[in-house]
Design a protein around this motif. Structure first.
Motif: not given
Length: 315
Positions: A30, A8, A28, A10
């Motif tokens: 998971s 992850k 991005v 920002t």
């Protein structure tokens, strides 16, 4: 260049990556939500997903993997090597927090804080003589890499003598002395603290066995912040029970988690932490810095410079 991050990031970090070059495409996702389609024509991966490892390594396009952790033993190293994929680790991102926790173990044993906590649980006001100091004590780092270098600097600042061991005895920063692995049994007998920072490889399994513990000082403390498999657990328990060594601080064990019925739990001369030394609220930002610098180099030159893993050695 297509980059997939299982870590992850920002919004600011994602912008930093995209700002490196106009042709960098970043996605991005998971590890739990990722699919094999996410891996299509990916050039580089940040992080790792064991669930998708067969698709990642065999996609025929992947050129580089940057892991977030220092250890890479969970990855299919043989397959990565066969596919000529570059692999870099997050080594060094956890050096500060691991060093601080290891130093805490040393201070706890020297000042008997581990016993004070046990006494407190029983509402006991008790003296556990004698109370020592780490000043002028000696410490051996088995695995003299980045963590050992940082930790040795802390130790030297507190007046300790530092000795490092690695495959070759080449000079290493913050080490007063260097030895090679074939001198391990000699080296452990010279110091008050033995710090195991070995990775998990075929060569390191059961490095610390009965013969090594028997070579240590009877009041020396064994600290394992490396990998559990590098220690013969039964041999360690025997050494502690028979007072062959003075104590142990274990952040990693074999097996892990440590079974509830293990004798280690009840030993007053043992400190156990549940594999927490590598955890820190600052870890992700330091790991990202490594990734970003390597990504810039990989984009510009096709090469990476920081923490390149030797796929034959496993670290």
């Amino acid at each position: 260049m297509k980059v997939l991050s299982f870590i992850k990031l920002t919004d600011e970090q994602q912008e930093e990556i995209r700002a490196l070059a106009d042709d960098i495409s970043l996605k991005v996702v998971s590890p739990e939500d990722a699919t094999k389609d996410d891996l299509s024509k990916v050039d580089a991966i940040y992080g790792w997903s064991n669930r998708l490892e067969s698709h990642a390594v065999a996609n025929g396009h992947l050129k580089w993997i940057q892991t977030i952790r220092a250890g890479v033993d969970a990855l299919p190293l043989d397959d990565i090597r066969d596919e000529n994929i570059l692999l870099t680790s997050g080594s060094g991102a956890n050096a500060i927090n691991i060093s601080e926790q290891t130093l805490a173990y040393m201070l706890m044993f020297s000042r008997k804080l581990h016993l004070a906590m046990r006494d407190q649980d029983q509402n006991l006001w008790k003296l556990d003589e004698p109370y020592g100091e780490i000043y002028h004590k000696s410490v051996l780092f088995v695995g003299a890499g980045t963590i050992a270098t940082v930790l040795a600097g802390y130790c030297k600042a507190l007046g300790m003598h530092t000795i490092g061991i690695r495959r070759t005895a080449k000079k290493t920063e913050n080490m007063d002395e260097m030895m090679s692995m074939d001198q391990l049994k000699t080296a452990v007998g010279l110091v008050d603290f033995v710090v195991n920072i070995l990775p998990d490889t075929k060569a390191t399994v059961n490095t610390f066995d009965a013969s090594v513990f028997e070579a240590m000082k009877s009041d020396a403390v064994y600290i394992n912040i490396g990998r559990g498999k590098s220690t013969n657990t039964e041999n360690l328990i025997t050494a502690l029970k028979n007072k062959v060594i003075g104590g142990a601080a274990l952040d990693v064990v074999e097996p892990e988690p440590l079974p509830a019925d293990s004798e280690l739990w009840g030993m007053k001369n043992v400190i156990i932490t549940p594999h927490t030394a590598g955890r820190s609220t600052h870890y992700a930002e330091r790991a990202f810095k490594i990734f970003k610098e390597n990504l810039k180099s990989f984009h510009d030159t096709g090469k990476v410079e920081i923490n390149v893993v030797d796929l034959h050695q496993g670290y």
